[in-house]
Design a protein around this motif. Structure first.
Motif, PDB file in Angstrom:
ATOM      1  N   GLU A 202       0.816  -1.215   0.000  1.00  0.00           N
ATOM      2  CA  GLU A 202       0.000   0.000   0.000  1.00  0.00           C
ATOM      3  C   GLU A 202       0.847   1.261   0.000  1.00  0.00           C
ATOM      4  O   GLU A 202       0.372   2.332  -0.386  1.00  0.00           O
ATOM      5  CB  GLU A 202      -0.946  -0.014   1.209  1.00  0.00           C
ATOM      6  CG  GLU A 202      -2.071  -1.040   1.051  1.00  0.00           C
ATOM      7  CD  GLU A 202      -2.910  -1.210   2.304  1.00  0.00           C
ATOM      8  OE1 GLU A 202      -2.512  -0.676   3.371  1.00  0.00           O
ATOM      9  OE2 GLU A 202      -3.967  -1.858   2.225  1.00  0.00           O
ATOM     10  N   THR A 207      -2.209  -3.085  -3.833  1.00  0.00           N
ATOM     11  CA  THR A 207      -2.693  -3.878  -2.707  1.00  0.00           C
ATOM     12  C   THR A 207      -2.972  -5.296  -3.175  1.00  0.00           C
ATOM     13  O   THR A 207      -2.974  -5.585  -4.373  1.00  0.00           O
ATOM     14  CB  THR A 207      -3.975  -3.261  -2.099  1.00  0.00           C
ATOM     15  OG1 THR A 207      -4.300  -3.938  -0.888  1.00  0.00           O
ATOM     16  CG2 THR A 207      -5.152  -3.365  -3.056  1.00  0.00           C
ATOM     17  N   THR A 228      -3.904   1.116  -6.687  1.00  0.00           N
ATOM     18  CA  THR A 228      -4.713   2.004  -5.850  1.00  0.00           C
ATOM     19  C   THR A 228      -4.378   3.457  -6.160  1.00  0.00           C
ATOM     20  O   THR A 228      -3.309   3.764  -6.695  1.00  0.00           O
ATOM     21  CB  THR A 228      -4.462   1.742  -4.348  1.00  0.00           C
ATOM     22  OG1 THR A 228      -3.079   1.968  -4.053  1.00  0.00           O
ATOM     23  CG2 THR A 228      -4.824   0.312  -3.982  1.00  0.00           C
ATOM     24  N   LYS A 233      -7.776   3.719  -2.545  1.00  0.00           N
ATOM     25  CA  LYS A 233      -8.909   3.015  -3.149  1.00  0.00           C
ATOM     26  C   LYS A 233      -8.468   2.297  -4.426  1.00  0.00           C
ATOM     27  O   LYS A 233      -7.648   2.810  -5.186  1.00  0.00           O
ATOM     28  CB  LYS A 233     -10.036   3.997  -3.464  1.00  0.00           C
ATOM     29  CG  LYS A 233     -10.657   4.619  -2.226  1.00  0.00           C
ATOM     30  CD  LYS A 233     -11.824   5.523  -2.604  1.00  0.00           C
ATOM     31  CE  LYS A 233     -12.472   6.120  -1.353  1.00  0.00           C
ATOM     32  NZ  LYS A 233     -13.605   7.014  -1.692  1.00  0.00           N
ATOM     33  N   LYS A 234      -9.026   1.117  -4.647  1.00  0.00           N
ATOM     34  CA  LYS A 234      -8.655   0.328  -5.819  1.00  0.00           C
ATOM     35  C   LYS A 234      -9.107   1.022  -7.093  1.00  0.00           C
ATOM     36  O   LYS A 234     -10.204   1.581  -7.165  1.00  0.00           O
ATOM     37  CB  LYS A 234      -9.296  -1.063  -5.748  1.00  0.00           C
ATOM     38  CG  LYS A 234      -8.803  -1.917  -4.581  1.00  0.00           C
ATOM     39  CD  LYS A 234      -9.529  -3.253  -4.550  1.00  0.00           C
ATOM     40  CE  LYS A 234      -9.107  -4.071  -3.336  1.00  0.00           C
ATOM     41  NZ  LYS A 234      -9.847  -5.350  -3.251  1.00  0.00           N
TER      42      LYS A 234
END
Length: 416
Positions: A202, A207, A228, A233-234
């Motif tokens: 991360e 991730t 990300t 956030k993905k």
């Protein structure tokens, strides 16, 4: 040119990894020496058979397989013929000139690089000398750069190439970006759990997600990798670990975690991390999270703080030290850096920072047993390592001075 040497005991695995790249059109075999093959076609079984009789004469060497990655600068235009000569020169300088080897050209990422697979067991059964290997490797690279007119990297470029690179989604080619980043982390860092692995990923805008389930009574266990954004956030689609190779899969990672769990962090490394933490805490003017995180990042340490879902309490402290390539809990470095204790430091001007000697660089890195006992007595007298302020005398510093004086007398053979 950067050379990375890794050693292992998995004879089949190292050939399977490279052959998988060849089968997928991401690598080619440029040359080999003393390897069985058929019309320039290689397979894993023949490669293993080629070195079996070398390994039989020495069963004591735990990690006989040598996997070398040679990485010329992207600006260098190296022909296949030069790459073969370059690899042979490197092996000769490292003492592997008589060893069987196979040379692969990898083009699975934007930068063309080369992998050499050989063994460190000689024909006479003796292990190839590996003393000062890293230093000799760096010297060999500099000599080869001069001989082949290659770009000679600066110290800044060397550090940049060795570090994992953050994924930039807008640049595209996400698969290769993830491959490069994850591979650098897996090879370079000591990681003991999937949670620690995810924490490091991360930091570089990627991730991993664990998938468990059943399909028609068949147990499905797998991993998916994703890029990300800056908020964690993905973005984009998730990619199966099988797209990257076995080393990215759950089984290989669990084997790595198991091995890394057996490695103990030395007291010297703990002292190094603790000292940086203390010095950065003293440098904080406002004692905010953002300030401490920024100061530590400049010193090569990422401090990852985790709160409860409601944001009411700090419950997790993870320290990623890029200097020693370790991932640690705050409490592992010292109980003073546990979540409960560190929470008292933030936004609290009355908090008394522990271990004042660390900030001054006076604490001995490898104390003797007598010195450790003295420190324990001192900690008991002042409250488990906490500095008592308000006076003109620093009790820790006075104790340290007395200890240094005692050392001088002991060196002279006198008793005090």
């Amino acid at each position: 040119m950067i050379a990375k040497i890794s050693k292992g005991s998995d004879v089949y695995g190292v050939f399977a990894y490279n052959q998988n790249k060849v089968d997928n059109g991401e690598a080619t075999v440029l040359s080999s020496w003393r390897f069985i093959h058929d019309n320039d076609c290689y397979n894993v079984e023949d490669c293993v058979r080629s070195i079996d009789h070398w390994l039989i004469v020495n069963r004591r060497t735990e990690k006989p397989m040598v996997h070398i990655s040679l990485n010329p600068d992207p600006r260098d235009m190296v022909s296949d013929e030069d790459a073969i000569d370059l690899a042979e020169d490197y092996l000769k300088k490292m003492g592997y000139e008589d060893q069987p080897y196979i040379l692969y050209k990898h083009q699975d990422i934007a930068r063309t690089h080369y992998h050499i697979v050989t063994i460190c067991v000689g024909w006479d059964g003796k292990k190839i000398n590996s003393d000062y290997e890293k230093r000799r490797s760096m010297k060999a690279c500099r000599e080869i750069e001069l001989a082949y007119d290659l770009h000679i990297p600066t110290q800044k470029e060397l550090k940049h190439m060795e570090k994992p690179q953050a994924i930039i989604y807008k640049n595209g080619d996400i698969k290769n970006q993830i491959t490069r980043t994850v591979n650098s982390i897996v090879l370079g860092y000591n990681i003991r759990t999937l949670a620690e692995f995810k924490t490091v990923l991360e930091l570089y805008n990627t991730t991993v997600t664990e998938v468990n389930g059943r399909v028609e009574e068949k147990l499905i266990e797998g991993l998916f990798y994703s890029a990300t954004d800056e908020n964690g956030k993905k973005v984009g689609r998730q990619l199966k670990s099988s797209l990257f190779g076995k080393s990215f899969g759950r089984k290989s990672l669990e084997e790595k975690f198991s091995k890394d769990q057996k490695k103990k962090l030395s007291e010297r490394d703990k002292t190094f991390v603790r000292r940086i933490l203390i010095q950065c805490m003293y440098q904080c003017q406002y004692r905010t999270r953002e300030e401490l995180v920024a100061l530590l990042k400049k010193r090569g340490i990422d401090l990852v703080l985790r709160d409860t879902k409601d944001g009411g309490r700090l419950f997790g402290v993870t320290i990623v030290d890029h200097n020693t390539k370790q991932v640690l809990k705050g409490s592992e470095v010292n109980p003073a850096f546990s979540a409960n204790m560190l929470a008292q430091f933030f936004d609290n001007p009355n908090y008394v920072i522990p271990f004042p000697l660390e900030n001054k660089g006076l604490s001995p890195e490898e104390p003797t047993k007598k010195e450790e006992d003295a420190f324990k007595k001192l900690e008991e007298s002042v409250g488990a390592g906490w500095f008592i302020g308000g006076g003109d005398v620093d009790p820790d510093e006075e104790a340290y001075k007395r200890m240094q004086k005692k050392r001088k007398f002991l060196k002279r053979g006198r008793k005090i």
